[in-house]
Design an enzyme around this catalytic site. Structure first.
Site, mmCIF file in Angstrom:
data_model
loop_
_atom_site.group_PDB
_atom_site.id
_atom_site.type_symbol
_atom_site.label_atom_id
_atom_site.label_comp_id
_atom_site.label_asym_id
_atom_site.label_seq_id
_atom_site.Cartn_x
_atom_site.Cartn_y
_atom_site.Cartn_z
ATOM 1 N N ARG A 161 108.792 -75.692 -16.401
ATOM 2 C CA ARG A 161 108.806 -76.152 -15.009
ATOM 3 C C ARG A 161 108.586 -77.321 -14.421
ATOM 4 O O ARG A 161 109.257 -77.957 -13.664
ATOM 5 C CB ARG A 161 107.931 -74.864 -14.076
ATOM 6 C CG ARG A 161 108.740 -74.860 -12.738
ATOM 7 C CD ARG A 161 108.210 -73.659 -11.859
ATOM 8 N NE ARG A 161 108.901 -72.698 -12.045
ATOM 9 C CZ ARG A 161 109.827 -72.178 -11.331
ATOM 10 N NH1 ARG A 161 110.578 -73.230 -10.454
ATOM 11 N NH2 ARG A 161 110.538 -71.126 -11.499
ATOM 12 N N GLU A 186 106.035 -69.856 -3.145
ATOM 13 C CA GLU A 186 105.439 -71.189 -3.557
ATOM 14 C C GLU A 186 105.937 -72.547 -3.034
ATOM 15 O O GLU A 186 105.155 -73.392 -2.744
ATOM 16 C CB GLU A 186 105.687 -71.180 -5.260
ATOM 17 C CG GLU A 186 105.071 -70.238 -6.018
ATOM 18 C CD GLU A 186 105.661 -70.121 -7.360
ATOM 19 O OE1 GLU A 186 106.672 -69.533 -7.701
ATOM 20 O OE2 GLU A 186 104.825 -70.522 -8.378
HETATM 21 N N1 MTE Z 1 100.219 -65.275 -0.733
HETATM 22 C C1 MTE Z 1 98.838 -64.838 -0.910
HETATM 23 N N2 MTE Z 1 98.506 -64.346 0.375
HETATM 24 N N3 MTE Z 1 98.212 -64.133 -1.993
HETATM 25 C C2 MTE Z 1 98.856 -64.527 -3.228
HETATM 26 O O1 MTE Z 1 98.153 -64.242 -4.190
HETATM 27 N N4 MTE Z 1 100.485 -65.938 -4.657
HETATM 28 C C3 MTE Z 1 101.680 -66.797 -4.333
HETATM 29 C C4 MTE Z 1 102.394 -66.601 -3.297
HETATM 30 N N5 MTE Z 1 101.798 -66.359 -2.018
HETATM 31 C C5 MTE Z 1 100.096 -65.452 -3.337
HETATM 32 C C6 MTE Z 1 100.779 -65.562 -1.755
HETATM 33 C C7 MTE Z 1 102.100 -67.127 -5.651
HETATM 34 S S1 MTE Z 1 101.533 -68.049 -6.968
HETATM 35 C C8 MTE Z 1 103.284 -66.291 -5.976
HETATM 36 S S2 MTE Z 1 104.412 -66.701 -7.227
HETATM 37 C C9 MTE Z 1 104.016 -65.729 -4.941
HETATM 38 O O2 MTE Z 1 103.331 -65.373 -3.554
HETATM 39 C C10 MTE Z 1 104.408 -64.198 -5.549
HETATM 40 O O3 MTE Z 1 105.012 -63.305 -4.545
HETATM 41 P P1 MTE Z 1 106.472 -63.353 -4.263
HETATM 42 O O4 MTE Z 1 107.137 -63.355 -5.388
HETATM 43 O O5 MTE Z 1 106.358 -61.949 -3.580
HETATM 44 O O6 MTE Z 1 106.580 -64.437 -3.201
HETATM 45 N N1 HPA Z 2 107.113 -68.961 -12.665
HETATM 46 C C1 HPA Z 2 105.999 -68.167 -12.737
HETATM 47 N N2 HPA Z 2 105.603 -67.483 -13.762
HETATM 48 C C2 HPA Z 2 106.652 -67.520 -14.929
HETATM 49 C C3 HPA Z 2 107.589 -68.483 -14.943
HETATM 50 C C4 HPA Z 2 107.789 -69.054 -13.677
HETATM 51 O O1 HPA Z 2 108.765 -69.728 -13.616
HETATM 52 N N3 HPA Z 2 108.217 -68.162 -15.980
HETATM 53 C C5 HPA Z 2 107.443 -67.279 -16.691
HETATM 54 N N4 HPA Z 2 106.366 -67.096 -16.008
HETATM 55 MO MO1 MOS Z 3 103.023 -67.436 -9.014
HETATM 56 S S1 MOS Z 3 101.973 -69.130 -9.830
HETATM 57 O O1 MOS Z 3 104.542 -67.665 -10.009
HETATM 58 O O2 MOS Z 3 102.056 -66.425 -9.618
#
Ligand code: MTE
Ligand code: HPA
Ligand code: MOS
Length: 762
Positions: free
Chosen positions: A312, A715
């Site tokens: 990434r 993210e």
């Molecule tokens: N928000 C909260 N409150 N707590 C979390 O642990 N994780 C983040 C983001 N927002 C997180 C968060 C990360 S690293 C990711 S990848 C996404 O939420 C995952 O959830 P989603 O795919 O439903 O957005």
């Molecule tokens: N993002 C987060 N987690 C992952 C990914 C990615 O692109 N690929 C594999 N695990």
């Molecule tokens: Mo988020 S770093 O893809 O859990």
């Protein structure tokens, strides 16, 4: 939150949180007879195990068991991508904090008290902590990878200016409020249920099965919710779940393992620190012509997710810009630190920091403002990215322009210049930060999800998916999806705890795709039930065209006219007619592919973009600073949950600027963690958060690959925090126009002061 009068909104996370009623692993009342585990970990960064003896531990009060690698009945291996991670150290240790033995006792206190009785003799081996040094020694986790487009070597001679530099970025502790935790419950016939605080229940299920030598169907993993994950529980919840499972399996008793905060900080990996080199060439007018970057990722001692994270980094090497000639190379460098892991942005932020640093240096050398260079090269529809995907529908330029006008950029530039002219020891800095983040797992296989929906005879709905709720609001959004699909009150829908027995073979909730993937699967499952309900309605109404049946806000319509049927009556009638009220569905993101030989393809469903304006005030005598504002325009599309999305954007921004400012992970020379408590590891608090924090969403856009046209939000906003770094740099420049300013994050007040003083003391 407003509750439906008939169905009080008891199941909403927010309400439970404020009342302290939400249950985390450590809040569950474990069955009588539950034992508690503690981990004995390596005190040495690298060495050969000469002697490991746990017999004295067993004589300690309350101790019921002590386990080492020799006690693992299956494979002593939990590496997901590469098999380089023993559950318990075997032969060698590779970092301070590597689990070596597991002690199980009647209470957690007794288990910890017995740790001192473990006898371990280690013959020390040379340890490496610096990624460039690891690279020199050939200590790579996998072969280096290169993404390229155009002809970068030929392009340098066409450039009017070429700049070079080095960028170092630090680690970041996840600081999820709930520490790593698992409760393993032995069942009948050798089966096991593991309640784990993980983002990836299937990953835990696989690892437990592997370690215990069981088929996956004997292992059920369940997650109610996490007290935060932020990537730190995508892969690294697994060892603790496996250890609890190992002990439960060996002892035939329930076993709970919850790390204390300091243990968690010492034993688990962080965001990957990177050290990178860049070379950037442009025409006099700021048009970028050629870019070369080399990324040295400090992977720590095992692969974990490092190779994916590096991938990434390469995808985001050119950040939000179009550059015709690019070569980006990256290597996962094996060091003797706890394995670094996923953290919001997943290698993307590290790449974007380098690109922005290169632009900052180039702008200085051209005598342009960084914003002029950024704006001139911003991605537009049709631009081809170095990995072959055509940028489309990202709204990068629209967000940029909207941010500039909405946040009065020209006027503020003038105000900042005026402030800086009239203040000797305080300086302000302003920076714009565009973000374009690719949405999809970069590993194509993971872009799939399942859902299981049941409509009960009272009209209430149960929805199970693979999505893990960790505070990001995915359960609220999935509930919204089901409510919209059926056109019923959202209070009728309940999200089930995430379980491998309800929805199997799931991807971790990560890559910001939780709602996109699971929401699509949920929508498909609901639509399948809805089809049957419409047929049942037609029959019930004595009509022959089910396609003319519609449900709108709990009322059944035929040919656009209300009928005698409500949602509840329809459901009861369908049941009476022996119609199935359940459906399972599967979704796989269409159209994505990537060829890892050519390093070309279409890896992302779409990009999530926006621009932030960041402003800081710097006290040049002390090096301390205030973040005055982070104000962003972000393309979200039609929101599924406005409160959740705003929370994600604001939280992400503050977490992002923490990485670049006050959060500093420090190790001693022997590889042990110095910043192993929240007293020594500083996170942004409410006083440090931007005085003005605003996110304006573009909502009139559509994203056909999202759920109900929305874009992912988890993210992308994190990376707006990078703008704070460059606002700080601009303020430092205003104080010290001469000399080099290194690119090293975090820019702690300490570092700011050192750089401001430089060679010549103040
Ligand atoms: N928000 C909260 N409150 N707590 C979390 O642990 N994780 C983040 C983001 N927002 C997180 C968060 C990360 S690293 C990711 S990848 C996404 O939420 C995952 O959830 P989603 O795919 O439903 O957005
Ligand atoms: N993002 C987060 N987690 C992952 C990914 C990615 O692109 N690929 C594999 N695990
Ligand atoms: Mo988020 S770093 O893809 O859990």
């Amino acid at each position: 939150m407003s509750g439906h009068p008939k169905h009080p909104d008891r199941l909403l996370d927010m309400a439970l949180h404020v009342r302290g009623e939400s249950r985390y692993v450590d809040d569950l009342t474990p069955p009588a007879g539950t034992l508690h585990a503690a981990v004995f970990s390596s005190p040495v960064a690298h060495g050969r195990i000469r002697r490991l003896e746990v017999s004295k531990v067993l004589t300690r009060p309350g101790v019921r068991g002590a386990f080492t690698a020799a006690d693992v009945p299956g494979e002593n291996q939990i590496g997901g991508i590469l098999p380089d991670e023993p559950l318990l150290a075997q032969g060698e240790v590779h970092c301070v904090g590597e689990p070596v033995a597991l002690i199980v006792a009647d209470t957690a206190r007794l288990a910890r008290a017995a740790l001192g009785a473990v006898e371990l003799e280690v013959e020390k081996l040379p340890a490496v902590f610096d990624p460039r040094e690891a690279f020199r020694q050939g200590l790579l986790i996998s072969p280096a990878r290169t993404f390229a487009i155009g002809d970068v070597d030929a392009a340098w001679k066409d450039c009017d200016v070429v700049v070079e530099g080095r960028v170092d970025s630090g680690g970041q502790e996840h600081v999820y409020l709930e520490t790593q935790a698992a409760l393993a419950l032995p069942g009948e016939g050798g089966s096991l249920k593991v309640i784990s605080a993980t983002q990836g229940p299937t990953g835990v299920q696989k690892a437990v099965a592997r370690v215990l030598g069981l088929p996956m169907h004997l292992v059920e993993v369940e997650v109610l919710r996490l007290g935060g994950g932020f990537g730190g529980k995508e892969d690294q919840a697994t060892p603790w779940a496996c250890l609890a499972a190992l002990a439960a399996f060996r002892l035939g008793r329930p076993v709970k393992l919850v790390l204390q905060r300091q243990e968690d900080m010492r034993l688990t990996g962080k965001r990957h620190p990177y050290s990178s080199d860049f070379r950037l060439g442009a025409a006099y007018d700021g048009r970028l012509l050629a870019y070369q970057a080399s990324f040295y990722q400090n992977s720590g001692c095992t692969a974990d997710l490092s190779t994916s994270i590096l991938e990434r980094t390469l995808f985001h090497a050119t950040a939000s810009y179009h550059i015709p000639n690019v070569r980006a190379t990256g290597a996962c460098c094996r060091t003797n630190l706890p394995s670094n892991t996923a953290f919001r942005g997943f290698g993307g932020p590290q790449a974007m920091l380098v690109m922005e640093a290169a632009i900052a240096r180039l702008a200085e050398s051209l005598g342009l403002s960084p914003a002029a260079v950024q704006e001139r090269n911003l991605l537009g529809d049709g631009d081809v990215l170095p990995y072959g995907q055509r940028f489309h529908g990202g709204q990068a330029r629209r967000c940029w322009q909207t941010a500039k006008t909405r946040y009065h950029l020209e006027e503020r530039r003038w105000q900042v210049a005026e402030f800086n002219r009239t203040h000797l020891l305080a300086k302000k800095g302003l920076a714009l930060m565009p973000v374009c983040f690719g949405i999809s797992f970069t590993n194509q296989t993971l872009n799939q999800a399942g859902a299981l929906v049941h409509v009960y005879t009272d009209g209430s709905v149960s929805l199970a998916t693979g999505a893990v709720e960790m505070g990001q609001g995915v359960h609220r959004k999935l509930r919204e999806v089901a409510a919209r699909a059926f056109s019923i009150d959202r209070e009728r829908v309940r999200l089930q705890p995430t379980s491998t027995a309800q929805v199997p073979n799931t991807s971790p909730t990560a890559a910001s795709t939780g709602t996109d993937l699971n929401g699509r699967a949920a929508e498909l499952a609901c639509r399948a039930v809805l089809e049957r309900l419409r047929e049942a309605a037609a029959r019930e109404l004595g009509k022959d065209r089910p396609q003319k049946v519609e449900i709108r806000e709990e009322q059944v319509y035929y040919e656009g006219r209300p009928t005698s049927l409500t949602w509840e009556r329809l459901v009861a009638a369908a049941y009476a007619r022996r119609v199935s009220l359940s459906a399972q569905a599967h979704y796989a993101t269409p159209g994505i592919h990537f060829d890892r030989t050519a390093e070309k393809g279409q890896p992302f469903a779409y990009h999530a973009c926006g621009t932030a304006v960041c402003e800081v005030t710097l006290d040049c005598l002390r090096g301390t600073y205030t973040v005055e504002a982070v104000e962003a325009v972000h393309d979200l599309g039609p929101s599924l949950d406005a409160a959740a999305d705003r929370g994600q954007a604001e939280g992400g921004i503050v977490q992002g600027l923490g990485w670049l400012t006050v959060e500093e992970v420090l190790h001693a020379g022997d590889g042990s963690l110095l910043t192993s408590a929240l007293a020594s590891y500083k996170v942004p608090d409410i006083h440090f958060a931007p005085r003005r924090l605003e996110v304006q969403f573009l909502e009139d856009t559509v994203n056909p690959l999202g759920v109900f046209n929305a874009k992912a939000i988890g993210e992308p906003p994190f990376m707006y925090g990078i703008g704070v770094y460059f606002a700080l740099r601009a303020a430092m420049r205003a104080f010290r126009p001469d000399g080099e300013l290194a690119f090293a994050a975090p820019l702690t007040p300490e570092r700011v002061l050192m750089q401001l003083a430089g060679e010549r003391p103040l």
